[in-house]
Design a protein around this motif. Structure first.
Motif, PDB file in Angstrom:
ATOM      1  N   GLY A   1       0.768  -1.013   0.056  1.00  0.00           N
ATOM      2  CA  GLY A   1       0.061  -0.058  -0.096  1.00  0.00           C
ATOM      3  C   GLY A   1       1.067   0.767   0.069  1.00  0.00           C
ATOM      4  N   GLY A   2       2.309   0.635   0.196  1.00  0.00           N
ATOM      5  CA  GLY A   2       2.805   2.511   0.620  1.00  0.00           C
ATOM      6  C   GLY A   2       3.139   3.213   1.431  1.00  0.00           C
ATOM      7  N   GLN A   3       2.333   2.358   2.519  1.00  0.00           N
ATOM      8  CA  GLN A   3       2.592   3.348   3.820  1.00  0.00           C
ATOM      9  C   GLN A   3       3.712   2.890   4.493  1.00  0.00           C
ATOM     10  OE1 GLN A   3       1.022   6.467   5.198  1.00  0.00           O
ATOM     11  NE2 GLN A   3       0.283   6.391   2.882  1.00  0.00           N
ATOM     12  N   HIS A   4       3.666   0.665   4.543  1.00  0.00           N
ATOM     13  CA  HIS A   4       4.342   0.275   5.852  1.00  0.00           C
ATOM     14  C   HIS A   4       5.147  -0.290   4.679  1.00  0.00           C
ATOM     15  CE1 HIS A   4       1.560   1.823   8.769  1.00  0.00           C
ATOM     16  NE2 HIS A   4       0.503   1.001   7.816  1.00  0.00           N
ATOM     17  N   PHE A   5       6.591  -0.444   5.115  1.00  0.00           N
ATOM     18  CA  PHE A   5       7.682  -1.303   4.095  1.00  0.00           C
ATOM     19  C   PHE A   5       8.215  -2.012   5.171  1.00  0.00           C
ATOM     20  CE2 PHE A   5       7.193   3.012   1.851  1.00  0.00           C
ATOM     21  CZ  PHE A   5       7.569   1.847   0.423  1.00  0.00           C
ATOM     22  N   THR A   6       7.212  -3.521   5.402  1.00  0.00           N
ATOM     23  CA  THR A   6       7.961  -4.517   6.696  1.00  0.00           C
ATOM     24  C   THR A   6       8.109  -5.852   5.879  1.00  0.00           C
ATOM     25  OG1 THR A   6       5.519  -5.718   5.923  1.00  0.00           O
ATOM     26  CG2 THR A   6       6.029  -3.471   7.944  1.00  0.00           C
ATOM     27  N   GLY A   7       8.717  -6.732   6.740  1.00  0.00           N
ATOM     28  CA  GLY A   7       9.625  -7.854   5.714  1.00  0.00           C
ATOM     29  C   GLY A   7      11.118  -7.109   6.021  1.00  0.00           C
ATOM     30  N   GLU A   8      11.895  -8.404   5.750  1.00  0.00           N
ATOM     31  CA  GLU A   8      13.250  -7.688   5.969  1.00  0.00           C
ATOM     32  C   GLU A   8      13.734  -7.941   4.147  1.00  0.00           C
ATOM     33  OE1 GLU A   8      16.094  -8.749   7.485  1.00  0.00           O
ATOM     34  OE2 GLU A   8      14.701  -8.515   8.923  1.00  0.00           O
ATOM     35  N   PRO A   9      14.355  -6.586   4.052  1.00  0.00           N
ATOM     36  CA  PRO A   9      15.020  -5.755   2.566  1.00  0.00           C
ATOM     37  C   PRO A   9      15.758  -6.934   1.907  1.00  0.00           C
ATOM     38  CG  PRO A   9      16.323  -5.361   4.886  1.00  0.00           C
ATOM     39  CD  PRO A   9      15.618  -5.691   5.397  1.00  0.00           C
ATOM     40  N   VAL A  10      15.504  -6.340   0.585  1.00  0.00           N
ATOM     41  CA  VAL A  10      16.427  -7.329   0.037  1.00  0.00           C
ATOM     42  C   VAL A  10      17.783  -6.591   0.110  1.00  0.00           C
ATOM     43  CG1 VAL A  10      17.757  -7.869  -2.654  1.00  0.00           C
ATOM     44  CG2 VAL A  10      14.946  -8.342  -1.792  1.00  0.00           C
ATOM     45  N   GLN A  11      19.390  -7.322   1.067  1.00  0.00           N
ATOM     46  CA  GLN A  11      20.662  -6.789   0.909  1.00  0.00           C
ATOM     47  C   GLN A  11      21.116  -6.881   0.012  1.00  0.00           C
ATOM     48  OE1 GLN A  11      21.828  -5.937   4.819  1.00  0.00           O
ATOM     49  NE2 GLN A  11      19.860  -6.901   5.880  1.00  0.00           N
ATOM     50  N   PHE A  12      22.254  -5.698  -0.796  1.00  0.00           N
ATOM     51  CA  PHE A  12      22.816  -5.906  -1.655  1.00  0.00           C
ATOM     52  C   PHE A  12      24.698  -4.929  -1.329  1.00  0.00           C
ATOM     53  CE2 PHE A  12      24.767  -4.217  -5.181  1.00  0.00           C
ATOM     54  CZ  PHE A  12      25.621  -5.562  -6.173  1.00  0.00           C
ATOM     55  N   SER A  13      25.307  -5.426  -1.512  1.00  0.00           N
ATOM     56  CA  SER A  13      26.817  -5.263  -1.233  1.00  0.00           C
ATOM     57  C   SER A  13      27.260  -5.602  -2.430  1.00  0.00           C
ATOM     58  CB  SER A  13      27.142  -6.361  -0.367  1.00  0.00           C
ATOM     59  OG  SER A  13      26.894  -5.661   1.028  1.00  0.00           O
ATOM     60  N   TYR A  14      27.599  -3.912  -3.124  1.00  0.00           N
ATOM     61  CA  TYR A  14      28.459  -3.465  -3.974  1.00  0.00           C
ATOM     62  C   TYR A  14      30.754  -3.754  -3.554  1.00  0.00           C
ATOM     63  CZ  TYR A  14      30.395  -1.945  -8.446  1.00  0.00           C
ATOM     64  OH  TYR A  14      30.443  -1.679 -10.278  1.00  0.00           O
ATOM     65  N   MET A  15      31.206  -4.715  -4.761  1.00  0.00           N
ATOM     66  CA  MET A  15      33.185  -4.883  -4.725  1.00  0.00           C
ATOM     67  C   MET A  15      33.117  -3.155  -5.424  1.00  0.00           C
ATOM     68  SD  MET A  15      34.700  -5.983  -3.473  1.00  0.00           S
ATOM     69  CE  MET A  15      34.333  -7.481  -2.638  1.00  0.00           C
ATOM     70  N   PRO A  16      33.930  -2.406  -4.643  1.00  0.00           N
ATOM     71  CA  PRO A  16      33.886  -1.415  -4.862  1.00  0.00           C
ATOM     72  C   PRO A  16      34.719  -1.517  -6.053  1.00  0.00           C
ATOM     73  CG  PRO A  16      34.729  -0.848  -2.983  1.00  0.00           C
ATOM     74  CD  PRO A  16      34.116  -2.583  -3.448  1.00  0.00           C
ATOM     75  N   ASP A  17      34.899  -1.354  -7.342  1.00  0.00           N
ATOM     76  CA  ASP A  17      35.794  -1.140  -8.316  1.00  0.00           C
ATOM     77  C   ASP A  17      36.842   0.279  -8.346  1.00  0.00           C
ATOM     78  OD1 ASP A  17      37.617  -1.367 -10.638  1.00  0.00           O
ATOM     79  OD2 ASP A  17      36.053  -1.547 -12.092  1.00  0.00           O
TER      80      ASP A  17
END
Length: 120
Positions: free
Chosen positions: A27-43
């Motif tokens: 609905g756009g009000q509540h962002f529940t649950g585990e987020p998708v996490q991403f780590s970027y290896m710096p270049d």
């Protein structure tokens, strides 16, 4: 999700983020649950813009909230795109393509058969 045109230039210019968290909401009000996490290896070598793809692992949401964690003082994004498809629709599309190919093969066989009849 693809982030296009992410750049790493000499400081204090923009850089690529080091970590991202992607949250989902219906609905756009509540962002529940585990987020998708991403780590970027710096270049640290390539200074050109590049695409960074974050796999969302079939998460569902009408709204998406993205938290980007900076590697440098600034970050530049030129485009964010989402590529999604319903698995059932993908299977249907594949089935239709298969049927189309079979139909074309049958038509080719019919044409060959008709042309050989005309020659005899």
């Amino acid at each position: 999700m693809r982030l296009s045109g992410v750049e790493r230039l000499a400081p204090p210019n923009p850089g690529v983020f080091v970590h991202a968290k992607v949250f989902f909401s219906i609905g756009g009000q509540h962002f529940t649950g585990e987020p998708v996490q991403f780590s970027y290896m710096p270049d640290t070598v390539m200074e050109n813009a590049r695409d960074v793809t974050i796999k969302l692992h079939h998460r569902v949401g009408r709204y998406v909230q993205i938290h980007l964690y900076f590697a440098l003082r600034w970050i530049m994004l030129s485009e964010i795109s989402f590529n999604s498809a319903n698995k059932r629709n993908q299977r249907r599309a594949q089935h239709l393509r298969t049927l189309e190919m079979r139909f074309r093969e049958i038509r080719c066989i019919e044409r060959e058969s008709n042309s050989s009849k005309l020659q005899n």
